[in-house]
Design a protein around this motif. Structure first.
Motif, short mmCIF file in Angstrom:
data_model
loop_
_atom_site.label_atom_id
_atom_site.label_comp_id
_atom_site.label_asym_id
_atom_site.label_seq_id
_atom_site.Cartn_x
_atom_site.Cartn_y
_atom_site.Cartn_z
N ILE A 9 48.19 32.39 8.38
CA ILE A 9 47.68 33.31 7.36
C ILE A 9 47.82 32.68 5.99
O ILE A 9 48.93 32.34 5.56
CB ILE A 9 48.43 34.65 7.42
N HIS A 32 43.35 32.20 8.87
CA HIS A 32 43.01 33.48 8.23
C HIS A 32 43.24 33.40 6.72
O HIS A 32 44.23 32.85 6.26
CB HIS A 32 43.90 34.58 8.82
N SER A 74 39.24 33.39 10.57
CA SER A 74 39.62 34.80 10.70
C SER A 74 39.69 35.44 9.32
O SER A 74 40.28 34.88 8.38
CB SER A 74 40.98 34.93 11.37
N THR A 76 40.20 39.00 9.46
CA THR A 76 40.85 40.27 9.75
C THR A 76 42.19 40.04 10.44
O THR A 76 42.28 39.22 11.38
CB THR A 76 39.95 41.20 10.61
N LEU A 77 43.20 40.77 9.99
CA LEU A 77 44.53 40.63 10.59
C LEU A 77 44.54 41.08 12.06
O LEU A 77 45.44 40.73 12.81
CB LEU A 77 45.56 41.43 9.81
N ALA A 80 45.44 39.02 15.10
CA ALA A 80 46.83 38.76 15.53
C ALA A 80 47.13 39.40 16.88
O ALA A 80 48.18 39.14 17.47
CB ALA A 80 47.81 39.28 14.48
N VAL A 86 52.55 33.84 14.63
CA VAL A 86 51.86 33.90 13.33
C VAL A 86 52.69 33.07 12.36
O VAL A 86 53.92 33.21 12.32
CB VAL A 86 51.76 35.35 12.80
N GLU A 88 52.84 32.61 8.40
CA GLU A 88 52.31 33.15 7.14
C GLU A 88 52.54 32.13 6.02
O GLU A 88 53.65 31.62 5.85
CB GLU A 88 53.00 34.50 6.85
N VAL A 100 52.07 42.30 4.48
CA VAL A 100 51.39 41.59 5.58
C VAL A 100 52.24 41.63 6.85
O VAL A 100 51.72 41.89 7.95
CB VAL A 100 51.07 40.13 5.15
N LEU A 104 51.24 43.12 10.44
CA LEU A 104 51.25 42.26 11.63
C LEU A 104 52.11 42.88 12.73
O LEU A 104 51.79 42.78 13.92
CB LEU A 104 51.82 40.88 11.27
#
Ligand code: CAA
Ligand code: NAD
Length: 284
Positions: A9, A32, A74, A76-77, A80, A86, A88, A100, A104
């Protein structure tokens, strides 16, 4: 638990680098960002660096194409929902990061590990925004990610041994060297590095020497690959300021006060290389 699919992300300088090393090591990756343009720029940079790897014989063109085929965009979250990890790498701000992580935690499956590439923010506090603090960890890559070998691994208060071992294993698969550190402001890397950069900025502020000369002293005198002001521009002056603020607040010690000149540059939008101007000027 084995990691197969990763969501990165933030497609800025760190996120794009992290995504690159992950796809090159065989992981499926969603890259993302909230800005389409940031994803475009991140993918362009990855392609350029991989082409250089092909030209230098470090990978074949087939390997490059295979790595790129493992990458998906991506915005859109919700993506996930089918990843194992993930990572970040968005702006260094606790409020934005916890928002966030909270989202998530709702979307990602129960087994998914949530890692932050934060430079200095407490992992324990980020973890507390979720209902899975045992599965939250700091995975602190160094800039530029494809080149630098270190990943600082930060255990929050509740990070489980299983989470730590899974991420330690993955870091090794990325051909990086993991080093375990405790969750203290700035960890090890930025607690040691950033006060030096801040001191170099004070040296400019007090007119002791020009930015060029300060950098020359540290390059030729101490064999640093980059002078501290070039490095500050490279990291991003906003990120440097946020890190100094975390150290200042976290230790409550005036020795970590950010230099007023650093604050002024950030307020002016002089963020270093990424904005075209910091202590030095850069071409667009
Ligand atoms: N992204 C990817 N690769 C890069 C790059 C970038 N931004 N910049 C340079 N490289 C690659 C080059 O392509 C080159 O690779 P080849 O093997 O293909 O030739 C290699 O790095 C060496 O580059 P150069 O010869 O152009 O320049 P150099 O010898 O000065 O090395 C450097 C560049 C590796 C960045 C070196 O200057 C250096 O080590 N600088 C210090 C970096 C550093 O301290 N990083 C940590 C910052 S702190 C941090 O990350 C933590 C935080 O939370 C803020
Ligand atoms: P950057 O400004 O280059 O990129 C950040 C990206 O995150 C931007 O593309 C932005 O659009 C995106 N973003 C911001 N908020 C978002 C959100 N809510 N949702 C989705 N995307 C969002 O920053 P960077 O230098 O890559 O730093 C990212 C993180 O990595 C920070 O926490 C920083 O402290 C850390 N870090 C930076 C360095 C460094 O040298 N720059 C080194 C190690 C760690």
């Amino acid at each position: 638990m084995g990691i197969k699919k990763v969501m990165v992300i933030g497609a800025g300088q760190m996120g794009a680098g992290i995504a690159q090393v992950c796809v090159q090591s065989g992981f499926e990756v969603y890259l993302h960002d909230m800005k389409e343009a940031a994803i475009d720029k991140g993918i362009q940079m990855m392609e350029k660096l991989m082409t250089r790897n092909v030209d230098k014989g470090r990978m074949t063109d087939e390997e490059k194409q295979a790595a790129l085929s493992r990458l998906s965009r991506s915005t859109t979250l919700e993506d996930a929902k089918d990843v194992d990890l993930v990572i970040e790498a968005i702006v260094e701000n606790m409020e934005v990061k916890t928002k966030v992580f909270r989202a998530l935690d709702e979307i990602a499956p129960a087994h998914t590990i949530l890692a932050s590439n934060t430079s200095a923010l407490p992992i324990t506090e980020i973890a507390a925004a979720t209902n899975r603090p045992d599965k939250v960890i700091g995975m602190h890559f160094m800039n530029p990610v494809p080149v630098m070998k270190l990943v600082e691994m930060i255990r929050g208060l509740q990070t489980s041994d299983e989470t730590f071992e899974t991420i330690q294993q993955m870091t090794t698969e990325l051909a990086k060297t993991p080093v375990e550190v405790k969750d203290f402001p700035g960890f090890v890397s930025n607690r040691v590095l950033m006060p030096m950069i801040n001191e170099a900025i004070y040296t400019v502020f007090e007119g002791v020497a020009s930015p060029e000369d300060i950098d020359t002293v540290m390059k030729l005198g101490m064999n640093h690959p980059m002078g501290p002001l070039t490095l500050a521009d490279f990291i991003g002056l906003d990120t440097c300021l946020y890190i100094m603020e975390v150290l200042h607040e976290g230790f409550g010690d005036s020795k970590y006060r950010p230099c007023p000149l650093l604050r002024q540059y950030v307020k002016a939008g002089w963020l270093g290389k990424k904005s075209g101007r910091g202590f030095f000027q850069y071409e667009a």
